[in-house]
Write an enzyme that holds these catalytic residues in place. Structure first.
Site, PDB file in Angstrom:
ATOM      1  N   ARG A   1      30.319  59.258  16.603  1.00 15.02           N
ATOM      2  CA  ARG A   1      30.254  58.022  17.389  1.00 15.02           C
ATOM      3  C   ARG A   1      28.892  57.351  17.292  1.00 15.02           C
ATOM      4  O   ARG A   1      28.688  56.258  17.836  1.00 15.02           O
ATOM      5  CB  ARG A   1      30.559  58.320  18.854  1.00 15.02           C
TER       6      ARG A   1
ATOM      7  N   CYS B   1      28.005  55.204  21.102  1.00 17.53           N
ATOM      8  CA  CYS B   1      27.158  56.368  21.313  1.00 17.53           C
ATOM      9  C   CYS B   1      28.024  57.469  21.926  1.00 17.53           C
ATOM     10  O   CYS B   1      29.074  57.204  22.477  1.00 17.53           O
ATOM     11  CB  CYS B   1      26.024  56.038  22.271  1.00 17.53           C
TER      12      CYS B   1
ATOM     13  N   TRP C   1      23.842  55.168  18.706  1.00 11.04           N
ATOM     14  CA  TRP C   1      24.019  54.145  17.680  1.00 11.04           C
ATOM     15  C   TRP C   1      23.262  52.938  18.215  1.00 11.04           C
ATOM     16  O   TRP C   1      23.657  52.345  19.214  1.00 11.04           O
ATOM     17  CB  TRP C   1      25.501  53.828  17.502  1.00 11.04           C
TER      18      TRP C   1
ATOM     19  N   HIS D   1      40.496  31.049  -9.080  1.00  8.26           N
ATOM     20  CA  HIS D   1      39.846  29.971  -8.318  1.00  8.26           C
ATOM     21  C   HIS D   1      38.390  30.304  -7.988  1.00  8.26           C
ATOM     22  O   HIS D   1      37.802  29.695  -7.101  1.00  8.26           O
ATOM     23  CB  HIS D   1      40.627  29.697  -7.029  1.00  8.26           C
TER      24      HIS D   1
ATOM     25  N   LYS E   1      31.892  55.264  14.772  1.00  7.61           N
ATOM     26  CA  LYS E   1      33.302  55.187  15.135  1.00  7.61           C
ATOM     27  C   LYS E   1      33.399  54.529  16.502  1.00  7.61           C
ATOM     28  O   LYS E   1      32.533  54.785  17.357  1.00  7.61           O
ATOM     29  CB  LYS E   1      33.823  56.625  15.197  1.00  7.61           C
TER      30      LYS E   1
ATOM     31  N   GLU F   1      32.053  50.659   2.747  1.00 10.48           N
ATOM     32  CA  GLU F   1      31.476  51.310   3.931  1.00 10.48           C
ATOM     33  C   GLU F   1      30.971  52.720   3.663  1.00 10.48           C
ATOM     34  O   GLU F   1      30.024  53.150   4.303  1.00 10.48           O
ATOM     35  CB  GLU F   1      32.413  51.257   5.140  1.00 10.48           C
TER      36      GLU F   1
ATOM     37  N   ASN G   1      25.843  54.263  27.449  1.00 15.61           N
ATOM     38  CA  ASN G   1      26.580  53.710  26.326  1.00 15.61           C
ATOM     39  C   ASN G   1      26.988  52.298  26.745  1.00 15.61           C
ATOM     40  O   ASN G   1      27.506  52.122  27.843  1.00 15.61           O
ATOM     41  CB  ASN G   1      27.821  54.588  26.089  1.00 15.61           C
ATOM     42  N   GLY G   2      26.733  51.301  25.903  1.00 12.09           N
ATOM     43  CA  GLY G   2      27.087  49.925  26.263  1.00 12.09           C
ATOM     44  C   GLY G   2      25.867  49.036  26.169  1.00 12.09           C
ATOM     45  O   GLY G   2      24.846  49.411  25.584  1.00 12.09           O
TER      46      GLY G   2
ATOM     47  N   LYS H   1      36.979  50.227   2.328  1.00 12.99           N
ATOM     48  CA  LYS H   1      36.741  51.683   2.274  1.00 12.99           C
ATOM     49  C   LYS H   1      35.574  51.958   1.339  1.00 12.99           C
ATOM     50  O   LYS H   1      34.693  52.745   1.651  1.00 12.99           O
ATOM     51  CB  LYS H   1      37.961  52.418   1.728  1.00 12.99           C
TER      52      LYS H   1
ATOM     53  N   GLU I   1      41.641  46.342   2.211  1.00  9.65           N
ATOM     54  CA  GLU I   1      41.351  47.656   2.788  1.00  9.65           C
ATOM     55  C   GLU I   1      40.671  48.570   1.757  1.00  9.65           C
ATOM     56  O   GLU I   1      39.716  49.290   2.091  1.00  9.65           O
ATOM     57  CB  GLU I   1      42.652  48.270   3.326  1.00  9.65           C
TER      58      GLU I   1
HETATM   59  C1  F6R Z   1      36.854  50.993   8.886  1.00 11.18           C
HETATM   60  C2  F6R Z   1      36.944  51.171  10.309  1.00 11.18           C
HETATM   61  C3  F6R Z   1      36.705  49.997  11.192  1.00 11.18           C
HETATM   62  C4  F6R Z   1      37.714  50.003  12.342  1.00 11.18           C
HETATM   63  C5  F6R Z   1      37.383  48.875  13.345  1.00 11.18           C
HETATM   64  C6  F6R Z   1      38.403  48.820  14.461  1.00 11.18           C
HETATM   65  O1  F6R Z   1      37.123  52.160   8.188  1.00 11.18           O
HETATM   66  O2  F6R Z   1      37.192  52.250  10.789  1.00 11.18           O
HETATM   67  O3  F6R Z   1      36.756  48.805  10.487  1.00 11.18           O
HETATM   68  O4  F6R Z   1      38.990  49.837  11.826  1.00 11.18           O
HETATM   69  O5  F6R Z   1      36.113  49.086  13.875  1.00 11.18           O
HETATM   70  O6  F6R Z   1      38.447  50.013  15.153  1.00 11.18           O
HETATM   71  P1  F6R Z   1      39.689  50.416  16.051  1.00 11.18           P
HETATM   72  O7  F6R Z   1      40.853  50.589  15.159  1.00 11.18           O
HETATM   73  O8  F6R Z   1      39.268  51.701  16.701  1.00 11.18           O
HETATM   74  O9  F6R Z   1      39.883  49.320  17.033  1.00 11.18           O
END
Ligand code: F6R
Length: 610
Positions: free
Chosen positions: A27, A2, A74, A506, A605, A490, A100-101, A487, A483
């Site tokens: 966030r 958040c 969030w 397999h 984020k 998400e 937050n938390g 991408k 990866e």
């Molecule tokens: C995907 C993404 C997440 C972060 C994960 C770790 O695009 O951004 O999977 O990579 O939450 O976050 P950090 O790197 O901030 O520890």
């Protein structure tokens, strides 16, 4: 997760808080709210949805009061609706807070408060904390003491900013496991969970420490622990520029950040890469040089995209430095009673530096005597501060929820760390020079790939309606496949899986038909022929092949439906280049599907909860 903003000064608080919340929306964006103290009474505006919805639906922007708090959420406890939105007030509308938390023992506290006749409006753990502080305020008649006492009782994590209508000249901020920064201006203070909400007001900041609180008035502030022991605040300067946290003409932060990669990658090796010596200077590791030299094994721990970078790091370190490496999901590592000792080096990789699982993993590693190194983007973040030594990514603020530039910067730093380790373990200067020279050429190669954005967009247009995608790669490029799939899922909500190409037979091969696009990372390397055989297997089952291939490869066009060419480089550096078209593919597909690229559903984020 958040976003939190608090303001105390001589200006109207609400517009400052709203502007700060908009900068923090990446966030969390389920709901938003603002409270101020105006004429000795609390004002309150909360709304499910984005900050703009809050502004549209309420008179919040007209709210008076020169002290206030705001939040963009969030959801963890309770659905994202108006009632569960923050701020939360106590039952007398005297105490109000943003949080937050997670308060882990909120059920126990809630039961006790309910038995005493207190009632609750929301389903949140945060409201329980507000009511608890309100009850303690009635007992002690002292705002600060009430906050401190409550925080000593709660279990779990918090970044909070609290106000009391009876104390309109005081904000109290406190943290445990959730970042909080105090911006120190001229007779005004901004508290926020992220520097992005502070930088337009002041560059002078104090990073609050674990279990520390700041008592802020219009004339100054003091800091102390929640056990009432005074602490010495250190005022630091933040280095973020305002334009770094703006879109700069791009439609989305994600696209801006993809296009920043030639620069951010270069920033990752500037002043570190010693091309002539075939070596690397990593100043942040100078205090642990001996421990690195004596390390018996390296464990890399991370989450999500950073975990994919860690997997590539394993290949790099084992190939170049011949040291055993294990890669662990931080969330698994911390709960599986791992064997760690003082001869281990544990590397934590994190963009935000605040990911709760990664933070807990490094605490466990430290407690077992390991040397802990951080590879972190956000300067001054919790992981950066709790590690023994570290290397910053220097990617600049990453706002797009889907990580892009931080990933390539992680690869930049991991490659240099591997080269540094390899040179200390016998790699020749000549080989080192070859790698350093190739690394130095990467930014220009990224530019050339970015110039193909429209080409990738045309492929994206043809597959934007697909329901599933498969991503396949081998060796260094297996994590790139993971990866690429992450991408896509998400931001476009298309189901996608990444696999080692040879594993397809397999199981996943059963999924292949004319509706299955399969993305192959197929550079000209020593396993190229094997990957081409896998491509043929997909084509034989009518699957559609999108190949990421080397510029020097003329053959692949005859077997793949679509080919995106990337410059030839050393195999160990291909993941950096191959990930760029995959980022663009995911981005363009998501835009064709009308998805909110920068704020994908359910995501946020910086995952500061477990
Ligand atoms: C995907 C993404 C997440 C972060 C994960 C770790 O695009 O951004 O999977 O990579 O939450 O976050 P950090 O790197 O901030 O520890």
């Amino acid at each position: 997760m958040c976003g939190i903003v608090g303001y105390i000064g001589n200006k109207r608080a609400a517009p400052i808080i709203l502007a700060g919340l908009k900068r923090l929306e990446y966030r969390g964006y389920d709901s938003a709210g603002v409270s101020t103290i105006d004429g000795g009474a609390l004002t309150m505006a909360k709304k499910a949805g984005k900050v703009a919805d809050l502004e549209r639906a309420t008179t919040v922007s007209k709210t008076e009061g020169t002290i206030g708090i705001g939040h963009t959420r969030w959801a963890t406890h309770g659905v994202p609706n108006d009632v569960n939105a923050h701020p939360h007030a106590d039952s007398s509308d005297n105490i109000v807070l943003v949080h937050n938390g997670i308060i882990e023992n909120y059920v126990t506290i809630k039961k006790k408060l309910t038995a005493q006749g207190y009632a609750f409006k929301s389903d949140t753990d945060s409201e329980v904390l507000a009511v608890f502080i309100g009850m303690l305020y009635k007992t002690f008649g002292n705002f600060e003491q009430a906050v401190r006492t409550a925080l000593c009782e709660v279990e779990g994590t918090f970044g909070i900013v609290v106000m009391c209508a009876e104390h309109p000249d005081m904000l109290i901020a406190a943290r445990r496991g959730s970042p909080l920064i105090l911006g120190v201006g001229n007779d005004e203070y901004v508290v926020a969970s992220d520097a992005a909400a502070i930088v337009s007001h002041t560059r002078q900041v104090v990073y609050l420490h674990e279990n520390e609180m700041a008592i802020v008035t219009r004339n100054g502030f003091t800091t102390k622990t929640i056990l009432d022991i005074e602490t010495d605040p250190v005022i630091e300067e933040i280095s973020i520029e305002l334009e770094q946290i703006e879109k700069g003409g791009f439609p989305h932060f994600m696209l801006k950040e993809i296009f920043e990669q030639p620069t951010t990658f270069h920033d990752g090796f500037r002043g570190r890469l010693l091309v002539d010596e075939g070596n690397v200077r990593l100043g942040g590791l100078s205090t642990v040089t001996d421990r690195l030299l004596n390390a018996k094994r390296i464990i890399i721990t991370a989450c999500g995209t950073s975990w994919h970078a860690a997997l590539i790091g394993e290949y790099l370190l084992e190939n170049m430095a011949r040291i055993p490496v294990e890669v662990e999901y931080a969330s698994e590592f911390r709960y599986r009673n791992p064997i760690i000792d003082s001869s281990d080096v544990v590397i934590a990789i994190s963009q935000s530096g605040e990911t709760a699982d990664t933070l807990s993993a490094i605490r466990l590693a430290k407690a077992n005597g390991a040397t802990v190194i951080g590879m972190v983007n956000v300067v001054g973040s919790s992981i950066a501060r709790e590690t023994d030594a570290g290397v910053y990514l220097h990617a600049g603020p990453e706002i797009g929820v889907a990580s892009t530039k931080a990933f390539t910067s992680q690869l930049c730093v991991l490659t240099q760390f591997s080269l540094y380790m390899a040179r200390t373990r016998g790699m020749s200067a000549e080989t080192g020079r070859e790698i350093a020279t190739a690394l130095e050429a990467i930014p220009e190669m990224i530019e050339r790939i970015l110039a193909k954005s429209d080409e990738v967009k045309e492929i994206a247009r043809q597959y934007a309606d697909a329901s599933n995608f498969l991503y396949l790669g081998r060796g260094y490029n297996f994590p790139v496949a993971l990866e690429g799939a992450l991408k896509l899922k998400e931001i476009s909500y298309i189901h996608a899986e990444g696999y080692p190409a040879a594993e397809m037979k397999h199981g996943p091969i059963a999924l292949i038909n004319e509706n299955m696009p399969v993305v192959f990372i197929a550079p000209k390397d020593e396993i190229y022929e094997k990957v081409v055989s896998n491509i043929e297997e997909v084509r034989a089952r009518q699957g559609k092949v999108i190949a990421i291939a080397s510029e020097s490869d003329d053959f692949i066009d005859t077997v793949a439906n679509h080919v995106i060419k990337i410059p030839d480089t050393l195999p160990m550096l291909i993941p950096i280049l191959a990930s760029i078209p995959l980022q663009l593919l995911a981005y363009h597909i998501a835009v064709f599907r009308d998805c909110n690229v920068d704020m994908p559903r359910n995501l946020a984020k910086s995952v500061t909860v477990e």
